[in-house]
Structures are given as C-alpha cells and as structure tokens.
Design an enzyme around this catalytic site. Structure first.
Site, short mmCIF file in Angstrom:
data_model
loop_
_atom_site.label_atom_id
_atom_site.label_comp_id
_atom_site.label_asym_id
_atom_site.label_seq_id
_atom_site.Cartn_x
_atom_site.Cartn_y
_atom_site.Cartn_z
N ASP A 162 0.67 3.76 7.90
CA ASP A 162 -0.56 4.53 8.06
C ASP A 162 -1.81 3.98 7.36
O ASP A 162 -2.81 3.71 7.98
CB ASP A 162 -0.34 5.96 7.57
N GLU A 391 11.00 7.99 -0.87
CA GLU A 391 10.41 7.51 0.38
C GLU A 391 10.02 6.03 0.26
O GLU A 391 10.26 5.23 1.15
CB GLU A 391 9.19 8.37 0.72
#
Ligand code: DGY
Length: 418
Positions: A162, A391
């Site tokens: 992103d 993550e």
C-alpha cells in the site's frame, strides 16, 4: 519449536470465521485475496479439506468478468474502513472493485502437489480450474487491453504494498477526497506503523473514482489518475499463469490455454525492459509519465520468483539482497534501507514481510543461489522466534509490527520455517 507450531496452528483456527480466514481479528475482519492464497497453504498442515475451502470461499466473490476482488465482505463489521457501503459493488457477497497480486494458482499447485488426499485434491482442482482460468484471462483482457505484455494497476491496495515509496509520486497526482470519513485501522495499530492521512485521502478518492466510472475497465484504463505497471504484481501473475498452465495438464478435463501461453511469452519479452542496471533490480512503471519509477523495493526482486531474470541478473540480485541483509538483517526490507524514504516500522516503507521473503527465496533457489536463499530463510525464522507471528517486522531490530496473530505469517511459518 513444538510451541511455535502449535501457536501457528492456533492462529489459523482462531482467525477461521467458518470456511474463510481473516488476516487478523479487528484490523482486517474480512477475506483478502492474496492473504487467502497464502493462508490456504498453512491450512494444508492443519486440515487439507479446510485448505481447499479457503479458495472456494474467496471465489464466491468472483465477478462475472472473472475478476477476483481484493476483499470479499462475507459478513458485516464496524472494525474496518472502507467497507461495502463505500465500494458500492452490487453482489452477494459484496466485494471491492480492485484485485490483488494473483498468487492463487501457484498456491493451488503447491497444495495439489503436496496434499495427501489425492482424490480430494483432484476433485477440488477440477472444480477450481475454470474459475482460475477466468481470473487470469481477466487480467490480460481488462488490465492489458493493448497487449503490452504487462498488466496495469489502479490502486496502491491492488499492489498489496500500500504505502510503498514506489507509489509516492504517482499517488501525489491523485486528488485528496473532499468528504469526511473515519479511518478504523488506527483503532488497532500504532499510527507510526500505518499509512498517513494524506495517503488515505487519495486511497479513498480512488474508491469513489472506480464507482463513478461504473467500474468500466475502458474508462478506468484511459482516465485513472493512479496508473502503474507493478513489477511485483506482474511477476506474481507471470508465475501464477505458468503454474496454471501446468495445472491444466493435471486437470481431468484440459482447457485451451493458447491465449494464456501467448501472454506468458509476451511478458517474458518485456520483463527485461524493466531491469535497472545500476540498482541491480527491476523497477515499477509510472504509466502517466511512461517511465520507470526510480525507487528500490523488495518487489524489484520478484522476477526471480517468476523466472523472468537472466542468470546474470539473478546473480546481481542475489548479491544485492545480501547487501540489504547487512543493513537490515531481520528479513528482507520492503524498501531499500538506503532509500531516503526508508522507514523501518511503517508498513511497506521498510518492514520485512515473511510471504515476500518466501517467494524471493523460492526464486533464489530456482537460480541456484542456495546460500543467499538459506541466509534469508534463517533470518525469517529468527524473526518469528524472537517476535512471534506479527503482520510485518522491523528489518533492523526484528521487532513485530502491525497486526498480531497474523494468518499469513503463521501459514508461511508452517509451510517453510518450522
Ligand atoms: C488496508 O486496509 O490496509 C489494506 O491493506 C487494504 O487492502
């Protein structure tokens, strides 16, 4: 070690919402496209049938044109923004209107080859093949309408990377949305580890843009203010199509793969044009300016995974990866530690990600660079021993960042590290 295995399996079970797995509870409460592919691989070590179900649930969101969306909203949640009311895609289940790096076919191939229940695997493969073929045909038809050999992307979320600095300049040309909205990600994760508001304003502008353009691929191809050729996504697609063509030889009914074979051949021709001889990696392209984006990211090594590099390029990339590991020893940094935009904890601006490490190691091994491959594998293993299943990880200190108890980190550990 036993403890790490048990923990990884527990994470998959906890994140299982009945046939699909959320990446992590709270932060990401739905099914994501590339997460589902990687997570299915982890389920193989827990419950083979459940691995296949992960794909089946994701394909419930497949569009008529073949697109597999980046999020399938199987049930409502107030934890996430932007939800289905923002994307405004009609359909049951609701979905987003963009896709994500298509690694599903490769994961299906691995699971098919490694599964023990061969009868089950054959039945599942046969049922999935037409859907996978439609998905790949969609990429080439709608995302490369002029047959350049590389597909286009229209949103940083489509890259999966992103807030990579690679997208900064392109994203800067996207207007900031002119309406109030409330982010939810910052309720779950420290804002220093997430994209900035200024970036979110543009992410949301694009969500509106797709809807205002009726999700029409020709209008979006012509007019989208964010238009890139993402090297990592193209490499994942190339590898996926190669694996899909192979899977077709294993399916009970073979389909006509002529057009997909032509797409693989065409991509093979154009990959060399994205090589950067000074940086020793491949670069993304800015389609508005029609030029390469001069930012070194881990995505630039992904042509190793798609077999798209020459042996000389592969050797230069292996040496470059070794250098990155000197500066950031806790896995491969997502942005070169030498870039001025490098930020060790901010999502895709520096942190290392285990699934990317795994794909790049797969490519390094293909080209015979076993030593660097093993170094990166050991580095990846050390991170989970140190920090557990986050993550992403600070590549310098190994500290866990972003969401906790993360499905794809657990899945990759089960498949590759433990
Ligand atoms: C997010 O919301 O941060 C996701 O990456 C979008 O796919």
């Amino acid at each position: 070690l036993d403890n790490l295995v048990a923990q990884a399996k527990d994470i998959l079970r906890t994140n299982d919402l009945g046939g699909y797995t959320v990446p992590t509870k709270g932060l990401y409460p739905f099914q994501w496209n590339w997460d589902a592919g990687v997570t299915a691989l982890g389920w193989l070590y827990v419950d083979e049938l459940r691995a296949w179900t992960e794909f089946e649930k994701l394909f419930e969101g497949q569009w008529e044109n073949g697109m597999v969306p980046h999020i399938v909203f199987h049930q409502e949640s107030d934890d996430y923004f932007p939800g289905p009311d923002q994307w405004k895609v009609e359909g049951n289940p609701p979905t987003t209107s963009i896709s994500q790096p298509p690694l599903l076919a490769t994961m299906v191939r691995i699971i098919y080859e490694q599964s023990k229940d061969k009868e089950l695997a054959q039945a599942k493969l046969d049922a999935l093949m037409p859907k996978l073929i439609r998905y790949h045909e969609w990429w080439y038809r709608e995302r490369d309408p002029e047959t350049t050999g590389l597909v286009s992307s229209y949103h940083p979320w489509e890259s999966g990377m992103d807030n990579s600095p690679a997208w900064d300049d392109v994203l800067h040309r996207v207007p900031q949305v002119n309406r109030p909205y409330q982010r939810r990600d910052l309720n779950h994760v420290d804002s220093k580890q997430r994209p900035l508001k200024e970036q979110y304003d543009r992410y949301i502008y694009l969500v509106d843009f797709f809807r205002e353009n009726d999700f029409d691929y020709q209008k979006i191809y012509q007019n989208c203010p964010f238009h890139t050729q993402d090297i990592s996504l193209n490499a994942v697609l190339q590898r996926g199509t190669i694996d899909l063509i192979h899977l077709n030889t294993l399916a009970s009914v073979a389909a006509d793969m002529t057009s997909l074979e032509a797409s693989v051949a065409k991509a093979e021709e154009v990959f060399p044009s994205l090589w950067d001889a000074e940086r020793h990696l491949f670069l993304n392209r800015d389609q508005a300016l029609e030029k390469a984006i001069p930012v070194s990211t881990s995505g630039g090594f992904m042509p190793l995974y798609s077999y798209s590099a020459t042996p000389e390029q592969a050797a230069l990339m292996a040496a470059e990866i070794k250098e990155w590991l000197v500066l950031g020893p806790s896995g491969l940094a997502s942005t070169s530690p030498l870039e001025s935009t490098f930020d060790a904890k901010r999502y895709w601006r520096g942190p290392s990600w285990l699934h990317i490490n795994w794909m790049i190691v797969d490519g390094l091994k293909h080209y015979g660079h076993e030593d660097v491959a093993e170094q990166l594998r050991q580095a990846s293993r050390a991170i989970i021993e140190q920090s557990g299943y986050f993550e992403y990880f600070d590549p310098i200190t190994g500290e866990g960042c972003g969401g906790k108890d993360f499905s794809w980190t657990a899945a990759i550990a089960l498949h590759w590290l433990l």
